[in-house]
Design a protein around this motif. Structure first.
Motif, mmCIF file in Angstrom:
data_model
loop_
_atom_site.group_PDB
_atom_site.id
_atom_site.type_symbol
_atom_site.label_atom_id
_atom_site.label_comp_id
_atom_site.label_asym_id
_atom_site.label_seq_id
_atom_site.Cartn_x
_atom_site.Cartn_y
_atom_site.Cartn_z
ATOM 1 N N ASP A 1 -37.327 -49.689 13.537
ATOM 2 C CA ASP A 1 -37.515 -48.292 13.900
ATOM 3 C C ASP A 1 -37.439 -48.096 15.414
ATOM 4 O O ASP A 1 -36.836 -47.136 15.889
ATOM 5 C CB ASP A 1 -38.853 -47.789 13.367
ATOM 6 N N GLU A 2 -38.039 -49.006 16.152
ATOM 7 C CA GLU A 2 -37.984 -48.917 17.611
ATOM 8 C C GLU A 2 -36.550 -49.061 18.114
ATOM 9 O O GLU A 2 -36.121 -48.343 19.017
ATOM 10 C CB GLU A 2 -38.861 -49.990 18.242
ATOM 11 N N ALA A 3 -35.794 -49.959 17.503
ATOM 12 C CA ALA A 3 -34.415 -50.181 17.932
ATOM 13 C C ALA A 3 -33.563 -48.947 17.694
ATOM 14 O O ALA A 3 -32.751 -48.577 18.531
ATOM 15 C CB ALA A 3 -33.821 -51.373 17.196
ATOM 16 N N TYR A 4 -33.725 -48.290 16.562
ATOM 17 C CA TYR A 4 -32.870 -47.149 16.277
ATOM 18 C C TYR A 4 -33.375 -45.853 16.898
ATOM 19 O O TYR A 4 -32.599 -44.947 17.139
ATOM 20 C CB TYR A 4 -32.671 -46.961 14.774
ATOM 21 N N SER A 5 -34.664 -45.755 17.166
ATOM 22 C CA SER A 5 -35.175 -44.510 17.746
ATOM 23 C C SER A 5 -34.774 -44.368 19.212
ATOM 24 O O SER A 5 -34.741 -43.263 19.735
ATOM 25 C CB SER A 5 -36.690 -44.444 17.605
ATOM 26 N N LYS A 6 -34.471 -45.468 19.872
ATOM 27 C CA LYS A 6 -34.012 -45.412 21.261
ATOM 28 C C LYS A 6 -32.512 -45.158 21.285
ATOM 29 O O LYS A 6 -31.838 -45.240 20.258
ATOM 30 C CB LYS A 6 -34.336 -46.714 21.976
ATOM 31 N N ARG A 7 -31.984 -44.857 22.457
ATOM 32 C CA ARG A 7 -30.549 -44.624 22.603
ATOM 33 C C ARG A 7 -29.823 -45.918 22.242
ATOM 34 O O ARG A 7 -30.051 -46.956 22.846
ATOM 35 C CB ARG A 7 -30.249 -44.208 24.030
ATOM 36 N N LEU A 8 -28.950 -45.850 21.267
ATOM 37 C CA LEU A 8 -28.276 -47.037 20.732
ATOM 38 C C LEU A 8 -26.874 -47.140 21.312
ATOM 39 O O LEU A 8 -26.091 -46.201 21.247
ATOM 40 C CB LEU A 8 -28.217 -46.956 19.210
ATOM 41 N N SER A 9 -26.576 -48.297 21.894
ATOM 42 C CA SER A 9 -25.223 -48.556 22.399
ATOM 43 C C SER A 9 -24.666 -49.778 21.664
ATOM 44 O O SER A 9 -25.402 -50.508 21.002
ATOM 45 C CB SER A 9 -25.246 -48.784 23.902
ATOM 46 N N PHE A 10 -23.360 -49.975 21.795
ATOM 47 C CA PHE A 10 -22.696 -51.053 21.077
ATOM 48 C C PHE A 10 -21.912 -51.915 22.047
ATOM 49 O O PHE A 10 -21.286 -51.407 22.975
ATOM 50 C CB PHE A 10 -21.730 -50.483 20.030
ATOM 51 N N SER A 11 -21.904 -53.206 21.803
ATOM 52 C CA SER A 11 -21.051 -54.098 22.579
ATOM 53 C C SER A 11 -19.615 -53.897 22.101
ATOM 54 O O SER A 11 -19.389 -53.407 20.990
ATOM 55 C CB SER A 11 -21.488 -55.548 22.381
ATOM 56 N N PRO A 12 -18.627 -54.281 22.907
ATOM 57 C CA PRO A 12 -17.224 -54.139 22.460
ATOM 58 C C PRO A 12 -16.945 -54.887 21.151
ATOM 59 O O PRO A 12 -16.204 -54.408 20.295
ATOM 60 C CB PRO A 12 -16.422 -54.721 23.617
ATOM 61 N N GLU A 13 -17.562 -56.041 21.000
ATOM 62 C CA GLU A 13 -17.395 -56.824 19.765
ATOM 63 C C GLU A 13 -17.949 -56.062 18.556
ATOM 64 O O GLU A 13 -17.321 -56.004 17.499
ATOM 65 C CB GLU A 13 -18.114 -58.166 19.918
ATOM 66 N N ALA A 14 -19.126 -55.471 18.721
ATOM 67 C CA ALA A 14 -19.735 -54.715 17.624
ATOM 68 C C ALA A 14 -18.934 -53.457 17.314
ATOM 69 O O ALA A 14 -18.751 -53.110 16.146
ATOM 70 C CB ALA A 14 -21.172 -54.353 17.978
ATOM 71 N N GLN A 15 -18.427 -52.783 18.345
ATOM 72 C CA GLN A 15 -17.603 -51.590 18.124
ATOM 73 C C GLN A 15 -16.341 -51.931 17.331
ATOM 74 O O GLN A 15 -15.966 -51.203 16.412
ATOM 75 C CB GLN A 15 -17.201 -50.969 19.454
ATOM 76 N N ALA A 16 -15.712 -53.043 17.674
ATOM 77 C CA ALA A 16 -14.502 -53.455 16.963
ATOM 78 C C ALA A 16 -14.806 -53.757 15.497
ATOM 79 O O ALA A 16 -14.047 -53.372 14.601
ATOM 80 C CB ALA A 16 -13.888 -54.670 17.646
ATOM 81 N N PHE A 17 -15.917 -54.439 15.247
ATOM 82 C CA PHE A 17 -16.289 -54.772 13.865
ATOM 83 C C PHE A 17 -16.606 -53.507 13.072
ATOM 84 O O PHE A 17 -16.174 -53.365 11.923
ATOM 85 C CB PHE A 17 -17.490 -55.717 13.843
ATOM 86 N N LEU A 18 -17.367 -52.586 13.660
ATOM 87 C CA LEU A 18 -17.721 -51.349 12.966
ATOM 88 C C LEU A 18 -16.478 -50.531 12.636
ATOM 89 O O LEU A 18 -16.387 -49.926 11.571
ATOM 90 C CB LEU A 18 -18.699 -50.526 13.810
ATOM 91 N N LYS A 19 -15.526 -50.524 13.547
ATOM 92 C CA LYS A 19 -14.283 -49.790 13.312
ATOM 93 C C LYS A 19 -13.452 -50.466 12.215
ATOM 94 O O LYS A 19 -12.899 -49.802 11.347
ATOM 95 C CB LYS A 19 -13.483 -49.706 14.609
ATOM 96 N N ALA A 20 -13.385 -51.805 12.251
ATOM 97 C CA ALA A 20 -12.614 -52.541 11.252
ATOM 98 C C ALA A 20 -13.208 -52.382 9.851
ATOM 99 O O ALA A 20 -12.481 -52.273 8.864
ATOM 100 C CB ALA A 20 -12.540 -54.014 11.628
ATOM 101 N N GLU A 21 -14.527 -52.355 9.766
ATOM 102 C CA GLU A 21 -15.202 -52.213 8.469
ATOM 103 C C GLU A 21 -15.407 -50.753 8.082
ATOM 104 O O GLU A 21 -15.961 -50.473 7.024
ATOM 105 C CB GLU A 21 -16.563 -52.921 8.512
#
Length: 126
Positions: free
Chosen positions: A42-62
Motif C-alpha cells: 500500500d505504501e509503495a502504490y500510494s506514493k508517486r510511482l515511477s518505472f525503470s526503462p526495463e520495467a516500462q518495456a516489460f509492461l508494454k510488451a505484456e
C-alpha cells in the motif's frame, strides 16, 4: 398521545439524529493495513510511482496497464522479506511475487520505496 404517534415522533428524532451523524462522521479516506505485506504494498502504490526503462518495456510488451498494477500487482502480491533489503538507505528495496488465481499470470518484481516516491525497478515472468 397514542402509541403510534409516539413511535412516529421517536422515528423522526432518530432519523434527524442519523442525518447529523452522517454529516459529522461521513465518508472518510481511511484505510488500515495490519500486516506488513499489505502495509508495504500500500505504501509503495500510494506514493508517486515511477518505472525503470526495463520495467516500462516489460509492461508494454505484456500490455499491462495501471489498473492491473493497482488492483492486482500491488494489492494481491506476496512480499518476500527474506530477499528484500528493507533496511537499505535511502530507498528500501522489496522483492515480491504475484500469482493469478487461474495461474496464467505469474510475475516476480522488485520495487523501491523512498521517502517521497516509489519505483518499479524490474518485473519478470515467473
Amino acid at each position: 398521545m397514542t402509541l403510534t404517534q409516539r413511535f412516529m415522533k421517536f422515528g423522526m428524532g432518530v432519523g434527524i439524529g442519523l442525518v447529523f451523524i452522517a454529516m459529522a462522521f461521513g465518508p472518510r479516506a481511511f484505510s488500515c493495513n495490519y500486516f506488513p505485506n499489505a502495509r508495504v504494498l500500500d505504501e509503495a502504490y500510494s506514493k508517486r510511482l515511477s518505472f525503470s526503462p526495463e520495467a516500462q518495456a516489460f509492461l508494454k510488451a505484456e500490455s499491462l496497464d495501471s489498473v492491473f498494477l493497482k488492483k492486482q500487482l500491488f494489492a494481491k502480491s506476496k512480499v518476500d522479506f527474506d530477499k528484500s533489503k528493507k533496511d537499505q538507505v535511502p530507498c528500501r528495496e522489496y522483492y515480491a511475487t504475484y500469482e493469478s488465481k487461474d495461474k496464467t499470470k505469474n510475475y516476480e518484481f522488485t520495487f523501491d520505496v523512498c521517502k517521497e516516491d516509489s519505483k518499479l525497478v524490474s518485473i519478470n515472468k515467473k
